[in-house]
Each structure stands twice: as structure tokens, then as C-alpha cells.
Design an enzyme around this catalytic site. Sequence first.
Site, PDB file in Angstrom:
ATOM      1  N   GLU A  31      38.358 -14.058   6.325  1.00 30.59           N
ATOM      2  CA  GLU A  31      37.458 -14.692   5.370  1.00 30.59           C
ATOM      3  C   GLU A  31      36.026 -14.235   5.624  1.00 30.59           C
ATOM      4  O   GLU A  31      35.674 -13.861   6.743  1.00 30.59           O
ATOM      5  CB  GLU A  31      37.481 -16.225   5.499  1.00 30.59           C
ATOM      6  CG  GLU A  31      38.798 -16.874   5.183  1.00 30.59           C
ATOM      7  CD  GLU A  31      38.735 -18.393   5.256  1.00 30.59           C
ATOM      8  OE1 GLU A  31      39.724 -19.023   4.835  1.00 30.59           O
ATOM      9  OE2 GLU A  31      37.717 -18.953   5.731  1.00 30.59           O
ATOM     10  N   PRO A  45      35.239 -23.600  -1.099  1.00 26.27           N
ATOM     11  CA  PRO A  45      34.947 -22.802  -2.299  1.00 26.27           C
ATOM     12  C   PRO A  45      35.480 -21.377  -2.173  1.00 26.27           C
ATOM     13  O   PRO A  45      34.728 -20.403  -2.117  1.00 26.27           O
ATOM     14  CB  PRO A  45      33.422 -22.843  -2.369  1.00 26.27           C
ATOM     15  CG  PRO A  45      32.995 -22.927  -0.938  1.00 26.27           C
ATOM     16  CD  PRO A  45      34.041 -23.767  -0.251  1.00 26.27           C
ATOM     17  N   LYS A  46      36.800 -21.256  -2.160  1.00 27.96           N
ATOM     18  CA  LYS A  46      37.448 -19.975  -1.867  1.00 27.96           C
ATOM     19  C   LYS A  46      37.802 -19.216  -3.139  1.00 27.96           C
ATOM     20  O   LYS A  46      38.217 -19.809  -4.136  1.00 27.96           O
ATOM     21  CB  LYS A  46      38.718 -20.198  -1.037  1.00 27.96           C
ATOM     22  CG  LYS A  46      38.450 -20.775   0.342  1.00 27.96           C
ATOM     23  CD  LYS A  46      39.710 -20.818   1.184  1.00 27.96           C
ATOM     24  CE  LYS A  46      39.415 -21.297   2.596  1.00 27.96           C
ATOM     25  NZ  LYS A  46      40.578 -21.188   3.485  1.00 27.96           N
ATOM     26  N   LYS A  47      37.636 -17.895  -3.054  1.00 30.12           N
ATOM     27  CA  LYS A  47      38.091 -16.992  -4.106  1.00 30.12           C
ATOM     28  C   LYS A  47      38.533 -15.696  -3.448  1.00 30.12           C
ATOM     29  O   LYS A  47      38.276 -15.471  -2.262  1.00 30.12           O
ATOM     30  CB  LYS A  47      37.006 -16.764  -5.152  1.00 30.12           C
ATOM     31  CG  LYS A  47      35.730 -16.148  -4.626  1.00 30.12           C
ATOM     32  CD  LYS A  47      34.616 -16.168  -5.673  1.00 30.12           C
ATOM     33  CE  LYS A  47      34.957 -15.378  -6.915  1.00 30.12           C
ATOM     34  NZ  LYS A  47      33.832 -15.303  -7.879  1.00 30.12           N
TER      35      LYS A  47
END
EC number: 4.1.1.4
Length: 244
Positions: A76, A114-116
Site C-alpha cells: 500500500e 480510503p482505498k483504491k
Amino acid sequence: MRAEDVVRAPSTPLDAPAFPAGPYRFTDREYLNITYRTDPEALRRVVPEPLRVAEPLVRFEVMRMPDVTGLGDYTEAGQLAVVEYEGEPGEYGISIHVDNFPAIASGREIGAFPKKAGRPRLYVDQDTLVGTLDHGTLPVARATMGYKHRPLNTEQAREELTRPTFMLKKLPHYDGSPRICELVRTQIADIVVKGAWSGPARLQLFAHALAPLADLPVLEVVSAAHVLTDLTLGRARVVHDYLA
């Protein structure tokens, strides 16, 4: 399938959920953290009330996670702002870019991360620790740090990683109107710092419409840390309901 089994399922599809139920244990979770000073007005534009920007500081992080129960192996990268909530210091998660779908789905559905999708990497290039983030084929961020130049106090490293993190949870009704709009708080409590180092560091951000990290420009690198840990993420709890 019985109704109670439907309720107990962690996610859909019911016969093969996108992710298993947590909690998730991270072994050898490795961080490259670069804290930098940015434009205060630009930072205020992305930090939601009732959070307050304490200082115009942002932490860019790349995390290599080779062994996560239930989720596997992934990386990440993202940005966090230094903030205060009702006088409590912490960080606000602006964005996280991830290369693993179960980690994206569980982070968004169970928590409020707030993952994409993105293409982060953390690796050693000769004598340099390198953290990168690409969106598709285009560069978004390049971070470099001298590899293990100086030991970092493990308590200092633990303190940085266990600050409260605030995030925004948003979920619409089927008609598009807001159904959930909450500010949540989470904190890492179960952590073992296995090694921590510091060294000279630089961070370069590239403008991208869909990964706008460069909207928070690097004015000055304040600190850098390379930390190896084992940890378990804490559960999120609601601290502010925007719809109440």
C-alpha cells in the site's frame, strides 16, 4: 441458505466472500514513512471538519505486507495529514493506493480506509530504500531513503505508528442520497517493533488527475523512518455522524 447464515457472512458473494472475517494479523509489515511540510491552504481543502489541521504536515507512507492472515501478500501507499480532533492529536487518512482487491474491499467495507487500486512498491536499490506509487503506467510518487543509515529509537517509531487515525466512511442509499457519512477513529495497539532506522530522504510527487498526491506539494522533508513490525489493526469506532 438460512437467513442467519446470510447475516453471518462477512461479504458477498455468499459462497465465496471477497474477504474473510478479521481481525487480520500482519507479520513483517515494513514501512517507509516520509513526513513533509506542505501548503497549509491546500491541506485544509482536503481535511474535513470537525478535524483541525494542527500543522501543515503530511506523512507519505509505503507499506510492504508479505504475510497477512486472510489477505495474503500486498503493498500500500498513501498520504496522511497531521490533525487534531477535540484536542486529541492524530492523523487523517487522505488516500491509500493498494495492489490487492481483498485488502481494498475489506478496508472499505469493514473499516473506513480510503482505498483504491494502485501499483505501489517498496524495495532496496543497492544502498537506497525506494518506495514508489504508479497509477496504471504513470508515476505518482517516488520516495528514496538511505538504507539503514542510523538506528531509530523503537519507542519513537511505535509512537508514530500508534497515533489515532481518523477516516471518513461514506455509503449512499440506492437513490444516491447519503446513508452513512461518519468520521471514524482507529488505532494500532497490538504492535511489535522489530527494527527501526532513519536516514536522508527525498520525495518527488507527480501530478495525476485520479491520484492527486501532488496537490499537497513537498516544501520540506521533516523526517523519515524505515520500520519493521508485527501488528494487528484495531477496530474503527464512530466519533462524529455528519447526518445526525
